[in-house]
Design a protein around this motif. Structure first.
Motif, PDB file in Angstrom:
ATOM      1  N   LEU A   7       0.861  -1.173   0.000  1.00  0.00           N
ATOM      2  CA  LEU A   7       0.000   0.000   0.000  1.00  0.00           C
ATOM      3  C   LEU A   7       0.898   1.223   0.000  1.00  0.00           C
ATOM      4  N   MET A   9       0.938   5.122  -0.019  1.00  0.00           N
ATOM      5  CA  MET A   9       0.170   6.350   0.190  1.00  0.00           C
ATOM      6  C   MET A   9       1.131   7.526   0.340  1.00  0.00           C
ATOM      7  N   THR A  30      -2.703   2.188  -4.115  1.00  0.00           N
ATOM      8  CA  THR A  30      -2.416   3.572  -3.732  1.00  0.00           C
ATOM      9  C   THR A  30      -3.512   4.246  -2.905  1.00  0.00           C
ATOM     10  N   ASP A  31      -4.559   3.524  -2.513  1.00  0.00           N
ATOM     11  CA  ASP A  31      -5.557   4.146  -1.638  1.00  0.00           C
ATOM     12  C   ASP A  31      -6.171   3.096  -0.723  1.00  0.00           C
ATOM     13  N   LEU A  32      -6.693   3.567   0.403  1.00  0.00           N
ATOM     14  CA  LEU A  32      -7.226   2.669   1.424  1.00  0.00           C
ATOM     15  C   LEU A  32      -8.440   1.896   0.932  1.00  0.00           C
ATOM     16  N   GLY A  33      -9.291   2.544   0.136  1.00  0.00           N
ATOM     17  CA  GLY A  33     -10.489   1.864  -0.348  1.00  0.00           C
ATOM     18  C   GLY A  33     -10.148   0.644  -1.164  1.00  0.00           C
ATOM     19  N   THR A  34      -9.195   0.793  -2.084  1.00  0.00           N
ATOM     20  CA  THR A  34      -8.764  -0.352  -2.896  1.00  0.00           C
ATOM     21  C   THR A  34      -8.131  -1.420  -2.028  1.00  0.00           C
ATOM     22  N   LEU A  54       0.705  13.664   4.282  1.00  0.00           N
ATOM     23  CA  LEU A  54      -0.691  13.592   3.869  1.00  0.00           C
ATOM     24  C   LEU A  54      -1.544  14.380   4.855  1.00  0.00           C
ATOM     25  N   THR A  58      -6.340  11.841   7.098  1.00  0.00           N
ATOM     26  CA  THR A  58      -6.112  10.710   6.190  1.00  0.00           C
ATOM     27  C   THR A  58      -4.990   9.824   6.688  1.00  0.00           C
ATOM     28  N   ALA A  62      -5.336   5.988   8.180  1.00  0.00           N
ATOM     29  CA  ALA A  62      -4.615   4.893   7.529  1.00  0.00           C
ATOM     30  C   ALA A  62      -3.701   4.180   8.514  1.00  0.00           C
TER      31      ALA A  62
END
Length: 406
Positions: A7, A9, A30-34, A54, A58, A62
């Protein structure tokens, strides 16, 4: 087999980092949802890189998710100061930290090192995991790796490496490997009389699946008087380009799995092979001499080490310390304390080298032998790396301070 997944970020565009990681065999998200969807589908998330720049909400969210019941090993990037949510009180046991900006190659090396330190293997050329245990079931990463390094040649680096390995063996009777990773130049077998069998260059034409425990073991020679085991890259400079980073990393993983101590004689430079060896080291002995040129190059290396997160594992060893610039001035130039000194004794060193005998066994009562044993005791005594006067502050505060003042 699935590629190991990271991951990633970052606060800035990550296209360059994604490309480098994918070429190294990683899958990137590259994102938490994925990432959440990926985990819901039954896949694993193996590593994370989290940028402290970031937005705070966010990054904090994370970080909390990554450090749940099954924490994900995380490389935390930060600029001026580390975020409060990632302090030592709440940090994961397998987390690591790096000061921004972190070069792309350094990011890859840090993640490879993090994989190994958490008991995993590295991704292979086809994506999937390399085996993280040896054939006899011993876990990777148990051996203590001591990298002997100097950014400038001619400072006695190989002499220090050879004698440190033999001294560790004498002091501990443990299983010690002397690894000549000074590809293209290294002359460990010239300084230490061992019967050369083969080198890593002889394995370079074989696929990684053939880089087995047995293959590396077959390449090892033994210095019979001391019992130190020796693995070399080869002897023919014309074959040096055949020795890849992947082959060196595979050899080091094998070495760590089968030896208590691994002493690596590194190439004096910043190529991919050397940086990979340094990144995977338990500690680095930076060999300098009390000369302006050597100190200038060493100071530049320390600046690089701060940028890639290696500064906290470096000890400075001053060779030929009874001549030239004073120790206090050396410490002032480099910004860190001198951990050990070795007196100059050129004639003795030449005699021992010509015979292929370690100085500490050829001239055991000489001051130079005592000094070389003291270098080894830095490792065998288990002493922490020498710290500055600000040692009581968190290590990243010292790192940021030095980076900002560089």
């Amino acid at each position: 087999m699935e590629r190991p997944t990271v991951l990633l970020m970052l606060a800035d565009d990550a296209s360059e980092q994604i490309g480098a990681l994918e070429r190294a065999g990683f899958e990137t998200i590259t994102d938490l949802g994925t990432a959440a969807g990926w985990l819901a589908e039954g896949h694993s998330l193996d590593l994370a890189v989290l940028d402290g720049d970031l937005p705070e909400a966010t990054a904090s969210s994370a970080y909390t998710i990554l450090h749940g019941p099954q924490p994900i090993p995380t490389l935390m990037l930060f600029g001026e100061e580390i975020p409060a949510f990632a302090t030592t009180e709440s940090a994961g046991a397998t987390d690591e930290y790096a000061v921004k900006p972190l070069p792309v190659d350094a990011l890859v090396y840090r993640l490879q090192a993090l994989l190994i330190r958490t008991g995993r293997g590295l991704p292979t050329d086809t994506g999937g995991w390399d085996n993280a245990t040896s054939q006899d079931g011993e876990a990777i990463g148990e051996g203590h790796v001591i990298s002997i390094f100097a950014p400038k040649g001619g400072v006695g680096k190989t002499t220090v490496a050879v004698n440190t390995a033999v001294a560790i063996r004498e002091q501990t009777r443990a299983r010690v490997l002397l690894f000549d990773a000074d590809v293209g130049v290294g002359n460990v077998t010239s300084v230490l009389a061992v019967k050369y069998r083969m080198g890593l260059a002889d394995l370079s034409d074989s696929p990684p699946s053939d880089w087995t425990d047995a293959a590396f073991e077959h390449a090892v020679s033994v210095h019979e008087p001391s019992g130190v085991r020796v693995l070399t890259w080869g002897t023919d400079p014309g074959e040096s380009e055949r020795v890849s980073v992947d082959l060196l990393l595979a050899a080091l993983r094998w070495a760590k799995a089968h030896h208590s101590y691994v002493v690596v004689d590194n190439h004096p430079g910043y190529d991919d092979r050397t940086m990979a060896m340094l990144t995977l080291s338990s500690e680095i002995l930076l060999v300098v001499t009390p000369e302006v040129g050597a100190l200038r190059n060493s100071s530049q290396f320390l600046d690089l080490a701060r940028q890639v997160g290696l500064s906290d594992i470096i000890r400075v060893v001053v060779n030929r310390a009874n001549h030239g610039i004073r120790m206090s001035d050396i410490e002032s130039v480099l910004g860190i304390p001198v951990s050990a000194t070795i007196v100059s004794n050129g004639p003795r060193a030449v005699i021992a080298s010509n015979e292929g005998t370690p100085i500490i066994t050829k001239f055991p009562r000489d001051k130079i032998a005592t000094d070389l044993h003291s270098v080894a005791r830095l490792i065998t005594a288990g002493k922490p790396v020498a710290a500055s006067d600000a040692a009581r502050r968190p290590w990243w505060a010292t790192l940021v301070s030095r980076t900002s003042n560089a």
